[in-house]
Design a protein around this motif. Sequence first.
Motif, short mmCIF file in Angstrom:
data_model
loop_
_atom_site.label_atom_id
_atom_site.label_comp_id
_atom_site.label_asym_id
_atom_site.label_seq_id
_atom_site.Cartn_x
_atom_site.Cartn_y
_atom_site.Cartn_z
N LEU A 85 0.82 -1.21 0.00
CA LEU A 85 0.00 0.00 0.00
C LEU A 85 0.85 1.26 0.00
O LEU A 85 0.46 2.29 -0.55
N THR A 86 2.01 1.16 0.59
CA THR A 86 2.89 2.33 0.70
C THR A 86 3.33 2.88 -0.65
O THR A 86 3.79 4.00 -0.75
N LYS A 87 3.17 2.09 -1.70
CA LYS A 87 3.57 2.56 -3.03
C LYS A 87 2.49 3.41 -3.70
O LYS A 87 2.72 3.99 -4.76
N LEU A 88 1.31 3.45 -3.11
CA LEU A 88 0.20 4.16 -3.74
C LEU A 88 0.18 5.64 -3.34
O LEU A 88 0.20 5.98 -2.17
N LYS A 89 0.10 6.47 -4.37
CA LYS A 89 -0.03 7.90 -4.10
C LYS A 89 -1.51 8.26 -3.91
O LYS A 89 -2.40 7.44 -4.15
N ALA A 90 -1.76 9.45 -3.47
CA ALA A 90 -3.12 9.92 -3.24
C ALA A 90 -3.77 10.29 -4.57
O ALA A 90 -3.07 10.54 -5.55
N PRO A 91 -5.10 10.32 -4.60
CA PRO A 91 -5.75 10.92 -5.77
C PRO A 91 -5.39 12.40 -5.81
O PRO A 91 -4.96 12.97 -4.80
N GLY A 92 -5.55 13.02 -6.97
CA GLY A 92 -5.08 14.40 -7.12
C GLY A 92 -6.14 15.46 -6.86
O GLY A 92 -5.81 16.64 -6.71
N THR A 93 -7.39 15.04 -6.79
CA THR A 93 -8.47 16.01 -6.56
C THR A 93 -9.52 15.35 -5.67
O THR A 93 -9.45 14.16 -5.38
N MET A 94 -10.52 16.13 -5.30
CA MET A 94 -11.62 15.60 -4.49
C MET A 94 -12.65 14.89 -5.36
O MET A 94 -13.41 14.06 -4.88
N ASN A 95 -12.68 15.23 -6.64
CA ASN A 95 -13.65 14.58 -7.52
C ASN A 95 -13.04 13.30 -8.09
O ASN A 95 -12.65 13.23 -9.25
N ASN A 96 -12.91 12.30 -7.24
CA ASN A 96 -12.29 11.05 -7.65
C ASN A 96 -13.04 9.89 -7.04
O ASN A 96 -13.83 10.06 -6.11
N ARG A 97 -12.75 8.70 -7.54
CA ARG A 97 -13.54 7.53 -7.16
C ARG A 97 -13.49 7.20 -5.68
O ARG A 97 -14.41 6.57 -5.14
N TRP A 98 -12.43 7.58 -5.01
CA TRP A 98 -12.36 7.28 -3.59
C TRP A 98 -13.45 8.00 -2.82
O TRP A 98 -13.81 7.60 -1.71
N LEU A 99 -13.97 9.07 -3.40
CA LEU A 99 -15.17 9.71 -2.83
C LEU A 99 -16.40 9.42 -3.69
O LEU A 99 -17.43 9.01 -3.17
N THR A 100 -16.30 9.62 -5.00
CA THR A 100 -17.50 9.55 -5.85
C THR A 100 -18.03 8.13 -6.03
O THR A 100 -19.17 7.93 -6.42
N GLU A 101 -17.20 7.12 -5.76
CA GLU A 101 -17.66 5.73 -5.78
C GLU A 101 -17.84 5.21 -4.35
O GLU A 101 -18.87 4.61 -4.03
N ASP A 102 -16.84 5.41 -3.52
CA ASP A 102 -16.86 4.78 -2.20
C ASP A 102 -17.84 5.41 -1.22
O ASP A 102 -18.14 4.83 -0.18
N ILE A 103 -18.34 6.60 -1.55
CA ILE A 103 -19.43 7.14 -0.74
C ILE A 103 -20.78 6.62 -1.25
O ILE A 103 -21.42 5.84 -0.55
#
Lengths: 362, 362
Positions: free
Chosen positions: B279-297
């Motif tokens: 997991l440590t190799k993964l960078k963050a998404p670059g904006t708030m409009n991304n799947r980590w919010l728009t899908e996972d919410i």
Amino acid sequence: MYRITVLGAGNTGYTTAARLSLNGHTVTLGEIPAFAESISGIRNDKKILLQSPTGLEEVLINRVTSDIALAIKNADVILLTLPAYAHKSFANECAQYLTPGQIVILMPGTLGSLEFVRTLKAAGTTGITVGEVDTSPYVCRKTGVNKASIFGTVTHLGLGVFPAKDTDNVATIINSIFPGISKYTDVLECGLSAINPVIHPAGVIMNAGRIEYSDGEFYFYNEGVTTSVSIAIQAVDKERIQIGKALGYKLKPVNQAIHEAGLGPEGNLYHSIRGSKILTKLKAPGTMNNRWLTEDIPYGIATWSLLGTSLGIETPIMKSFIEIGSIVSGVNGWEKARNLNDLGINDLNVENLRTFLKTGEI
Amino acid sequence: MYRITVLGAGNTGYTTAARLSLNGHTVTLGEIPAFAESISGIRNDKKILLQSPTGLEEVLINRVTSDIALAIKNADVILLTLPAYAHKSFANECAQYLTPGQIVILMPGTLGSLEFVRTLKAAGTTGITVGEVDTSPYVCRKTGVNKASIFGTVTHLGLGVFPAKDTDNVATIINSIFPGISKYTDVLECGLSAINPVIHPAGVIMNAGRIEYSDGEFYFYNEGVTTSVSIAIQAVDKERIQIGKALGYKLKPVNQAIHEAGLGPEGNLYHSIRGSKILTKLKAPGTMNNRWLTEDIPYGIATWSLLGTSLGIETPIMKSFIEIGSIVSGVNGWEKARNLNDLGINDLNVENLRTFLKTGEI
């Protein structure tokens, strides 16, 4: 020139005592015995080294004391530069020494003046005019046991007075101490106009990872109040304004308040904060257990949210930051909240509330 | 060896098609016509360059197509490597081509298999076994039009099958494709065991300032999942486990799930994530409009929270992240939520629900 007592020897207390001494007032800097440690570095020589944009000055404070009776005696104005959670205990400590005609100003108050009044009343103390301002008078930090640093001065401090019928008289005095005072209808409008609770919880929670990863070593306003953080702050602000509207106040949006306080340029929130030459110098707190959450949630947005609920105003965004802030700061914002009972207004309808705020009588 | 169709040509689709081809399966990589652009870089030569910890390999995919009829025909197993918001439209696209006995697996599903089943049913398609897994099979990224990079393989993918009575049969097949499969009671237990919605919304919102200030240029897990972010993630997790409990499931805590998936060491959440070599190799998404919010919410915590409400379980922390995430991502998590009606379970009590999940009949 006035005899001014500053109670509370933190960031704002040190700076205010030094600044007002330089301006020619006769200043006492006081602490209650429990916090006497805060003044230990200046107790003997009474000198504060004040760093300001114009240079370093050594300022002699007229009196430095942890004897509250002595601190309050003969003071024209008593300024409380305290965390909100200390308002009540200072009210209890001061109650027996305050004499009719004295003026107490909470800097800032965030509705604390109502709790202060209620505490004095319970102690049988009457005839005191209590006011509060909407933000601290200076952007500043206490930088050592005898040092303070001032980054900027708020040019239009907003003042609310209880009872509100005394506003003009008190404002005249406070304006000669902090020029450019603007007047609120009453302390409730002032308390709802505090800037810190609007900005801090959202800002800190949405920068939690970076705060902990960097131990707060970044410029909070310049680097942390990004687009989405501004959006969240504005959502908190919108709920605050709705609560104000239900009470008949037309509260200023936070970006306008920042601009009018002299902290940043005119514009939307992002522009106003990022364009600030003063706020940009402030670093973030270093942990989650800090006043931006532990004070600005229970004594800020939680109080507002409870007030909103009593008025039928929904505050989902405030509640969200209260929930998250409570678990990450370790201080439960709902349990510790300064609630409507603490403010002495839990049984009042809007009409009676406004009468009480204006006259001091129900 | 199986005839496997991978539908969806993003991070997981590219990696899975390449990886399973290398393992000897006959693989079709398909996209619906609307997303044909996603496979344009490999449509002609059908070659994916797969970067893995052991080196770079050029992998020939048996078939690459945007003809869904062709993609599905004769496939033993159809793997859907899609964002959750695409599940329904792919179900509609596939319904007329699926034939009895075929197996469809959503990777991951987050309860999407129930929506998939409901969509097939509405189209009159029967005899399909639909399953879902609890996370993506690889920690990976699509790095170019013909490239993918794999950082790690999930060693114990959890599988839920609908109807659950077919679980053993399907698990045997899926286990020979992804060794180390563990079986859930049913798709509902599997969908409630998804890792992403537990971690992503809290993690992204509590790193919003840094994500936007740095355009996502930091290691999300290593730098962003600090003490307080872990505390918030665990609070989301606790609510999820309570929902599971009300349904009779004993859900694994997220830290245990991470460990058992082979992503990190055993221990508390902070330890398990910070100690991960993958997991440590993964960078963050670059904006708030991304799947980590728009899908996972909307397809994660909002669905869970709605399910919780129907069961009488309070989810204040999930709700808080839904509220804040909705305003900062620009996607209203409540309005876009995959709700109980979409899942086809809104009218069922717990007993009938379990019968339905087991037998496929109400």
